[in-house]
Each structure stands twice: as C-alpha cells, then as structure tokens.
Write a protein that holds these residues in place. Structure first.
Motif, PDB file in Angstrom:
ATOM      1  N   SER A   1     -13.581 -56.222 -21.116  1.00 46.71           N
ATOM      2  CA  SER A   1     -13.682 -55.119 -22.080  1.00 46.71           C
ATOM      3  C   SER A   1     -14.281 -53.871 -21.452  1.00 46.71           C
ATOM      4  CB  SER A   1     -14.534 -55.551 -23.278  1.00 46.71           C
ATOM      5  OG  SER A   1     -15.837 -55.945 -22.842  1.00 46.71           O
ATOM      6  N   GLY A   2     -15.158 -54.051 -20.454  1.00 50.81           N
ATOM      7  CA  GLY A   2     -15.784 -52.889 -19.842  1.00 50.81           C
ATOM      8  C   GLY A   2     -15.686 -52.821 -18.343  1.00 50.81           C
ATOM      9  N   SER A   3     -15.027 -53.823 -17.729  1.00 50.45           N
ATOM     10  CA  SER A   3     -14.920 -53.840 -16.272  1.00 50.45           C
ATOM     11  C   SER A   3     -13.744 -54.697 -15.845  1.00 50.45           C
ATOM     12  CB  SER A   3     -16.210 -54.375 -15.640  1.00 50.45           C
ATOM     13  OG  SER A   3     -16.411 -55.722 -16.021  1.00 50.45           O
TER      14      SER A   3
ATOM     15  N   GLN B   1     -11.617 -45.365 -13.169  1.00 48.19           N
ATOM     16  CA  GLN B   1     -12.674 -44.381 -13.422  1.00 48.19           C
ATOM     17  C   GLN B   1     -12.563 -43.306 -12.348  1.00 48.19           C
ATOM     18  OE1 GLN B   1     -16.564 -44.942 -11.648  1.00 48.19           O
ATOM     19  NE2 GLN B   1     -16.429 -47.132 -12.182  1.00 48.19           N
TER      20      GLN B   1
ATOM     21  N   ARG C   1     -10.593 -46.679 -22.160  1.00 48.42           N
ATOM     22  CA  ARG C   1     -10.464 -48.103 -21.877  1.00 48.42           C
ATOM     23  C   ARG C   1      -9.243 -48.712 -22.560  1.00 48.42           C
ATOM     24  NH1 ARG C   1     -16.839 -50.167 -21.996  1.00 48.42           N
ATOM     25  NH2 ARG C   1     -17.417 -49.041 -20.070  1.00 48.42           N
TER      26      ARG C   1
ATOM     27  N   SER D   1     -16.552 -51.047 -13.014  1.00 53.26           N
ATOM     28  CA  SER D   1     -16.629 -50.599 -14.406  1.00 53.26           C
ATOM     29  C   SER D   1     -15.428 -49.748 -14.774  1.00 53.26           C
ATOM     30  CB  SER D   1     -17.919 -49.797 -14.634  1.00 53.26           C
ATOM     31  OG  SER D   1     -19.058 -50.589 -14.389  1.00 53.26           O
TER      32      SER D   1
ATOM     33  N   SER E   1     -13.690 -46.694 -17.058  1.00 51.84           N
ATOM     34  CA  SER E   1     -14.059 -45.432 -17.681  1.00 51.84           C
ATOM     35  C   SER E   1     -14.258 -45.641 -19.180  1.00 51.84           C
ATOM     36  CB  SER E   1     -12.954 -44.397 -17.435  1.00 51.84           C
ATOM     37  OG  SER E   1     -13.187 -43.239 -18.194  1.00 51.84           O
ATOM     38  N   ARG E   2     -15.333 -45.107 -19.726  1.00 54.03           N
ATOM     39  CA  ARG E   2     -15.628 -45.304 -21.146  1.00 54.03           C
ATOM     40  C   ARG E   2     -14.626 -44.595 -22.050  1.00 54.03           C
ATOM     41  NH1 ARG E   2     -20.556 -47.364 -22.546  1.00 54.03           N
ATOM     42  NH2 ARG E   2     -22.034 -47.733 -20.825  1.00 54.03           N
TER      43      ARG E   2
END
Length: 236
Positions: A199-201, A184, A217, A211, A213-214
């Motif tokens: 999946s998110g971190s 990120q 990913r 975390s 980056s959205r």
C-alpha cells in the motif's frame, strides 16, 4: 546474445552447446555459448552476467538445478530452461516460472522452441549508461531499480552498481515506459523485478524496499496491475 549451459556431463554439455550454436547460425544471431560443469561456477558467473537464456541440468552432481535457479532473479528464472532425464521436477520448475522443461535427448526442434520462449519477439532493449570510465551497455531486463543520491543516479543491476551523472529524467525517457515505473521523485523501478507491491511501498526481488509517492499511489498501483495483466497475456 549470451547463452549458458550448465551440465556436469561433458558429452551432454557439448551436444547442447552445439545445438545452440547451430540455431544461432541458422537464425543469424551473433551468440556466445558459455558452459559450466558445476553450480558453483555458474552462480559465480551469474552474479555479474545476465544470460539471454540458461539451460540448466536438473541433476547437477551433488546439487539440484531447481535449487540453483531459485537463487536467481525473477527475470533470469523466466529465461531458464531445465534439461533432465525425467519429469520429476516439472512442477517445481513451473513454480519457479521457468521458460521451459526439456527431457533428454534434446533435439534441435526442442531447443528452438525453448529459445522462442526465452527470448522476446524483438531484440532485447539495452540502455547505454555513461559512467566515469566510459559508456556501459546494460540490458533493461538486468536493471532492478534506479535511485538518485546527491545528484548521481545509481543503477542497481545484475552486473552490479553503476553510477552516472545522467539525470533520472533522461534515463526514464530512454527506458521502456511499459516496464519501468517512477514510484517517487528519486526512484524508478523495473516492474518485472517487483516481488511485492504494498500500500505504501514496493519490495524488489533483491530485498530492497522503496516507498511510493504519497500523491499518486492509486495511479501507480493501476499501472502495475496493467503491467501484470500484460505479462499474464504474454504481451510483456
């Protein structure tokens, strides 16, 4: 190059240290061999020092070498060679992803093979970090992750926390792009130090959770998977 020997038997400790120094002289490597008689002394040093290779006796007084090594970082475990009188702990050593397992008496040839497994084919990459007290060289393998706080970059390393006003962009450009991943805007992680890629971190081997980056990913996961594939093939 810094090498560690941890053995509670003085004669065995001195013999192995001599083999390591002889290897370094043959290969032309400047080397510092540091010897430890107890797990406590070794772990105290390992908290602030990254060793290019660790030769760990399995039966270490009242301690078991595999338990000692289990508390080290993943990168340091990969540079660990167990030395013992039997093969009783070989499977456990393999589970720790140690570099090698030697049975006493140790020979010069066995030491050379073990070091070849511990050390990369080329010289270890080092990042020079400009801190308030002066430049500090840090092996890239000893860096877990870097984060930005109030325009200051904080490097989380095996030697402790280092702070620098060098930008994250500049630090990222100086690092090995095949090993380090910018997950990120404010974080760069050493993929060799990731213990879980979710999946998110990502979770690092020191327990830190960062975390992802959205926006990218999928790309980040693909880069991490390529890194793991290269590691499995022995290319990293």
């Amino acid at each position: 190059m810094r090498l560690a020997v941890c053995d509670d038997e003085p004669a065995a400790r001195d013999e192995l240290a001599g083999l390591l120094r002889a290897w370094a002289e043959r290969e032309g490597h400047p080397v510092e061999v540091v010897c430890y008689a107890t797990a406590e002394d070794f772990l105290a040093a390992a908290r602030s020092t990254f060793f290019d290779a660790v030769f760990m006796d399995v039966y270490l007084g009242d301690d078991v070498g595999t338990q000692v090594v289990a508390s080290l970082s993943d990168e340091q475990r990969r540079r660990t060679v167990f030395v013992t009188t039997s093969l009783d702990h070989a499977i456990e050593a393999y589970g720790l992803r140690a570099a090698h397992y030697l049975v006493k008496p140790v020979t010069a040839e066995a030491v050379a093979e073990a070091l070849a497994r511990c050390l990369p084919n080329d010289a270890p990459r080092t990042l020079t970090v400009r801190t308030a007290t002066g430049p500090v060289p840090v092996p890239e393998a000893a860096i877990s992750y870097i984060e930005v706080r109030n325009k200051v970059c904080e490097l989380h390393t095996d030697q402790g926390l280092l702070r620098t006003y060098t930008s994250l962009d500049a630090l990222t450009d100086a690092l090995d792009s095949e090993r380090f991943l910018r997950v990120q805007r404010s974080f760069v992680v050493n993929m060799a130090r990731v213990s879980l890629f979710g999946s998110g971190s990502v979770e690092m081997d020191d327990g830190a959770v960062i975390s992802l980056s959205r926006g990218n990913r999928t790309e980040l996961r693909e880069r991490y998977q390529r890194f793991l594939f290269a590691m499995a093939r022995g290319l990293r």
